[in-house]
Design a protein around this motif. Structure first.
Motif, PDB file in Angstrom:
ATOM      1  N   TRP A  31     -97.673  12.291  -6.954  1.00 38.05           N
ATOM      2  CA  TRP A  31     -96.937  10.973  -6.402  1.00 38.05           C
ATOM      3  C   TRP A  31     -97.793   9.711  -7.374  1.00 38.05           C
ATOM      4  O   TRP A  31     -97.243   8.734  -7.882  1.00 38.05           O
ATOM      5  CB  TRP A  31     -97.302  10.420  -5.086  1.00 38.05           C
ATOM      6  N   TYR A  65     -90.025  16.072  -5.723  1.00 35.34           N
ATOM      7  CA  TYR A  65     -89.967  14.747  -5.490  1.00 35.34           C
ATOM      8  C   TYR A  65     -88.529  14.436  -5.046  1.00 35.34           C
ATOM      9  O   TYR A  65     -87.595  14.149  -5.780  1.00 35.34           O
ATOM     10  CB  TYR A  65     -90.238  13.971  -6.568  1.00 35.34           C
ATOM     11  N   LEU A 124     -95.866   8.562 -10.498  1.00 33.62           N
ATOM     12  CA  LEU A 124     -94.591   7.985 -10.252  1.00 33.62           C
ATOM     13  C   LEU A 124     -94.760   6.508  -9.612  1.00 33.62           C
ATOM     14  O   LEU A 124     -94.140   5.804  -9.760  1.00 33.62           O
ATOM     15  CB  LEU A 124     -93.745   8.769  -8.901  1.00 33.62           C
ATOM     16  N   LEU A 135     -93.677  19.641 -24.917  1.00 28.83           N
ATOM     17  CA  LEU A 135     -94.343  18.825 -24.183  1.00 28.83           C
ATOM     18  C   LEU A 135     -95.534  17.975 -24.884  1.00 28.83           C
ATOM     19  O   LEU A 135     -96.286  17.293 -24.563  1.00 28.83           O
ATOM     20  CB  LEU A 135     -95.016  19.498 -22.984  1.00 28.83           C
ATOM     21  N   LEU A 149     -93.006  11.748 -21.206  1.00 23.69           N
ATOM     22  CA  LEU A 149     -92.683  12.948 -20.214  1.00 23.69           C
ATOM     23  C   LEU A 149     -91.106  12.927 -19.790  1.00 23.69           C
ATOM     24  O   LEU A 149     -90.396  13.840 -19.470  1.00 23.69           O
ATOM     25  CB  LEU A 149     -93.312  12.646 -18.827  1.00 23.69           C
ATOM     26  N   GLY A 150     -90.689  11.525 -19.660  1.00 26.42           N
ATOM     27  CA  GLY A 150     -89.237  11.239 -18.995  1.00 26.42           C
ATOM     28  C   GLY A 150     -88.256  11.916 -20.270  1.00 26.42           C
ATOM     29  O   GLY A 150     -87.302  12.556 -20.158  1.00 26.42           O
ATOM     30  N   VAL A 176     -85.061  19.710 -18.901  1.00 27.57           N
ATOM     31  CA  VAL A 176     -84.812  19.783 -17.483  1.00 27.57           C
ATOM     32  C   VAL A 176     -83.517  19.366 -16.850  1.00 27.57           C
ATOM     33  O   VAL A 176     -82.814  20.193 -16.415  1.00 27.57           O
ATOM     34  CB  VAL A 176     -85.870  19.097 -16.559  1.00 27.57           C
ATOM     35  N   CYS A 218     -84.624  10.479 -11.486  1.00 34.74           N
ATOM     36  CA  CYS A 218     -85.582  10.191 -12.668  1.00 34.74           C
ATOM     37  C   CYS A 218     -86.052  11.245 -13.420  1.00 34.74           C
ATOM     38  O   CYS A 218     -86.331  12.221 -12.890  1.00 34.74           O
ATOM     39  CB  CYS A 218     -86.551   9.359 -12.086  1.00 34.74           C
ATOM     40  N   SER A 219     -85.812  11.259 -14.724  1.00 34.73           N
ATOM     41  CA  SER A 219     -86.143  12.361 -15.632  1.00 34.73           C
ATOM     42  C   SER A 219     -87.688  12.449 -15.662  1.00 34.73           C
ATOM     43  O   SER A 219     -88.016  13.410 -15.972  1.00 34.73           O
ATOM     44  CB  SER A 219     -85.641  12.156 -17.179  1.00 34.73           C
ATOM     45  N   ILE A 220     -88.525  11.477 -15.368  1.00 38.15           N
ATOM     46  CA  ILE A 220     -89.914  11.407 -15.269  1.00 38.15           C
ATOM     47  C   ILE A 220     -90.116  12.523 -13.946  1.00 38.15           C
ATOM     48  O   ILE A 220     -91.016  13.459 -14.211  1.00 38.15           O
ATOM     49  CB  ILE A 220     -90.785   9.962 -15.196  1.00 38.15           C
ATOM     50  N   ALA A 221     -89.594  12.065 -12.968  1.00 36.71           N
ATOM     51  CA  ALA A 221     -89.863  12.930 -11.631  1.00 36.71           C
ATOM     52  C   ALA A 221     -89.352  14.408 -11.992  1.00 36.71           C
ATOM     53  O   ALA A 221     -89.963  15.404 -11.418  1.00 36.71           O
ATOM     54  CB  ALA A 221     -89.220  12.269 -10.484  1.00 36.71           C
ATOM     55  N   ARG A 222     -88.242  14.466 -12.740  1.00 33.47           N
ATOM     56  CA  ARG A 222     -87.903  16.066 -12.803  1.00 33.47           C
ATOM     57  C   ARG A 222     -88.688  16.780 -13.693  1.00 33.47           C
ATOM     58  O   ARG A 222     -89.134  17.782 -13.500  1.00 33.47           O
ATOM     59  CB  ARG A 222     -86.577  15.869 -13.649  1.00 33.47           C
ATOM     60  N   ALA A 223     -89.500  16.019 -14.710  1.00 30.72           N
ATOM     61  CA  ALA A 223     -90.393  16.549 -15.572  1.00 30.72           C
ATOM     62  C   ALA A 223     -91.549  17.050 -14.537  1.00 30.72           C
ATOM     63  O   ALA A 223     -92.000  18.134 -14.840  1.00 30.72           O
ATOM     64  CB  ALA A 223     -90.783  15.927 -16.561  1.00 30.72           C
ATOM     65  N   LEU A 224     -92.109  16.063 -13.798  1.00 31.31           N
ATOM     66  CA  LEU A 224     -93.257  16.190 -13.002  1.00 31.31           C
ATOM     67  C   LEU A 224     -93.043  17.308 -11.979  1.00 31.31           C
ATOM     68  O   LEU A 224     -93.946  18.064 -11.518  1.00 31.31           O
ATOM     69  CB  LEU A 224     -93.690  14.827 -12.354  1.00 31.31           C
ATOM     70  N   LEU A 280     -80.071   9.158 -17.442  1.00 25.33           N
ATOM     71  CA  LEU A 280     -80.255   8.542 -16.140  1.00 25.33           C
ATOM     72  C   LEU A 280     -80.654   6.984 -16.545  1.00 25.33           C
ATOM     73  O   LEU A 280     -80.104   6.011 -15.807  1.00 25.33           O
ATOM     74  CB  LEU A 280     -81.070   8.996 -15.302  1.00 25.33           C
ATOM     75  N   TRP A 338     -88.974  14.526 -22.208  1.00 23.72           N
ATOM     76  CA  TRP A 338     -88.936  15.857 -22.172  1.00 23.72           C
ATOM     77  C   TRP A 338     -88.129  16.327 -20.845  1.00 23.72           C
ATOM     78  O   TRP A 338     -87.209  17.345 -20.840  1.00 23.72           O
ATOM     79  CB  TRP A 338     -90.302  16.294 -21.851  1.00 23.72           C
ATOM     80  N   GLY A 339     -88.269  15.508 -19.707  1.00 25.84           N
ATOM     81  CA  GLY A 339     -87.277  15.946 -18.417  1.00 25.84           C
ATOM     82  C   GLY A 339     -85.971  15.921 -18.961  1.00 25.84           C
ATOM     83  O   GLY A 339     -85.132  16.561 -18.318  1.00 25.84           O
ATOM     84  N   ARG A 340     -85.639  14.774 -19.696  1.00 27.30           N
ATOM     85  CA  ARG A 340     -84.258  14.520 -19.938  1.00 27.30           C
ATOM     86  C   ARG A 340     -83.534  15.694 -20.946  1.00 27.30           C
ATOM     87  O   ARG A 340     -82.437  16.232 -20.629  1.00 27.30           O
ATOM     88  CB  ARG A 340     -83.777  13.217 -20.559  1.00 27.30           C
ATOM     89  N   VAL A 362     -91.621  20.058 -12.616  1.00 33.31           N
ATOM     90  CA  VAL A 362     -91.823  21.493 -13.296  1.00 33.31           C
ATOM     91  C   VAL A 362     -93.309  21.487 -13.679  1.00 33.31           C
ATOM     92  O   VAL A 362     -93.946  22.662 -13.737  1.00 33.31           O
ATOM     93  CB  VAL A 362     -90.920  21.483 -14.508  1.00 33.31           C
ATOM     94  N   VAL A 363     -93.949  20.525 -14.278  1.00 38.74           N
ATOM     95  CA  VAL A 363     -95.298  20.276 -14.935  1.00 38.74           C
ATOM     96  C   VAL A 363     -96.279  19.614 -14.092  1.00 38.74           C
ATOM     97  O   VAL A 363     -97.375  19.525 -14.718  1.00 38.74           O
ATOM     98  CB  VAL A 363     -95.406  20.147 -16.444  1.00 38.74           C
ATOM     99  N   GLY A 364     -95.863  19.076 -13.294  1.00 37.13           N
ATOM    100  CA  GLY A 364     -96.942  17.993 -12.320  1.00 37.13           C
ATOM    101  C   GLY A 364     -97.812  18.626 -11.295  1.00 37.13           C
ATOM    102  O   GLY A 364     -98.534  17.882 -10.851  1.00 37.13           O
ATOM    103  N   ARG A 396     -95.026   4.636 -12.658  1.00 32.83           N
ATOM    104  CA  ARG A 396     -94.026   4.424 -13.178  1.00 32.83           C
ATOM    105  C   ARG A 396     -93.280   3.335 -12.369  1.00 32.83           C
ATOM    106  O   ARG A 396     -92.661   2.318 -13.252  1.00 32.83           O
ATOM    107  CB  ARG A 396     -92.911   5.739 -12.967  1.00 32.83           C
TER     108      ARG A 396
END
Lengths: 188, 188
Positions: free
Chosen positions: A34, B16, A37, B99, A106-107, A114, B21-27, A119, A109-111, B29-31, A40
């Motif tokens: 958390w 989460y 986040l 990453l 990180l965002g 993942v 949010c792509s930051i949350a999506r990333a986390l 967004l 990479w997520g976009r 996976v790797v959080g 963020r």
DNA sequence: CATGTAGGTTCAGTGAACGAACCTACGGTG
DNA sequence: CACCGTAGGTTCGTTCACTGAACCTACATG
């Protein structure tokens, strides 16, 4: 009985012990669940306990713990903004805002790897250019400081979210500036 | 008995939930704890179970779990490099190497705002310039891809570490290339 | 005086991390 | 053949952190 103080007394399993590495040092501070986040949201302009709560869907006890440690670490600054009733807000510090490049990466990479959908879009306030993968402006090429980033909703974002914080984040807004949530509709 | 499948069956508390949010999506996976450090080591060239183990000081069960999920997520590639005795290695994929910007940004923050000392220095292999805060080369200005980064020990790094992996990482080495540890000295 | 809101704390239950011990497969040595 | 060493795991009991629900305080409003 002599009680020797050892490394094990160092409290909790939060520390990546012998890691001589600034990535590990960073994760000791912001690596818990958390935490990133919360940072963020703070960079997005969220400042109040209840706004973090409804936007993150985080247990209250965990939110309290994170806000406390982030304040102790100098990443957030807790300050009273009205006396009666007593109300505090948590404002991101320079130290906290300095996490923006890591969060953006990180965002990104997520976009890319993942999620796939766009967004949120980040634009350079001065010239309107997109902020690219490594934080530079696509139009003028300058490295955009976090305070000059404007966030606008992307096509993949839900256009009618349930909570007021997500709704407030649909409006284009400059990062770091306080978020203005809609005043709650009176039940009547 | 009718068993209704609900969101709660979604396994574990890793997600989460409603975070768009792509930051949350990333986390997601790797959080988890240790995960980013495993990826860091993989980018540094660590490939073998025991090398991760001694370098990270991670519990074996956790390492096994992380290697499994990272492999499932396509961030590491598990492949057999000898048949008898059967030995596998974990090689970072393109998805994992992507990453690097996030890890570099986190490390940059850790150095500036947590640690202070310069533990590792990253240089552009082509021209020898330092890789700066946002991933560009100080000399030629180009954005340095991870495969063109050479890592050299900084002044703050322990020059005689206990484990062989840390010792191997004292030699200048190009990221992503396999790490060559000293052959263990025969006990004799 | 009842209700609502902001900002918390407390507590029992659960899931994850930890460290130690154990297991398997193989190679090398005496 | 017995024994040891190494790589790559799994199993297990304990501890720790996260979770969700309930509760508490201070104040404002009708």
């Amino acid at each position: 009985m002599l009680k020797v103080v050892t490394v094990e007394d160092m409290a909790l399993g939060k520390d990546y012990v012998t890691q001589e590495c600034s990535i590990a040092r960073a994760l000791e501070v912001v690596g818990e669940r958390w935490t990133l986040l919360v940072v963020r949201d703070a960079i997005y302009g969220v400042r109040r306990y209840n706004d973090f709560l409804v936007h993150l869907g985080i247990p209250r006890a965990v939110l309290s713990a994170r806000l406390r440690t982030l304040t102790e670490e100098g990443i957030l600054d807790k300050r009273r903004y009205q006396e009666s009733p007593p109300r505090d807000e948590y404002v991101v510090t320079e130290r906290g805002a300095a996490l923006w490049p890591a969060l953006r990466a990180l965002g990104q990479w997520g976009r890319e790897y993942v999620d796939g959908s766009r967004l949120r879009i980040f634009r350079h306030a001065d010239c309107g250019g997109d902020v690219e993968a490594y934080g530079t402006c696509a139009v003028c090429g300058t490295l955009v400081p976090v305070a000059d980033v404007v966030m606008v909703p992307g096509p993949g974002l839900d256009s009618a979210p349930a909570d007021p914080v997500s709704r407030a984040l649909l409006r284009p807004k400059r990062l770091l500036e306080p978020l203005e949530t809609d005043p709650a509709q009176p039940a009547h």
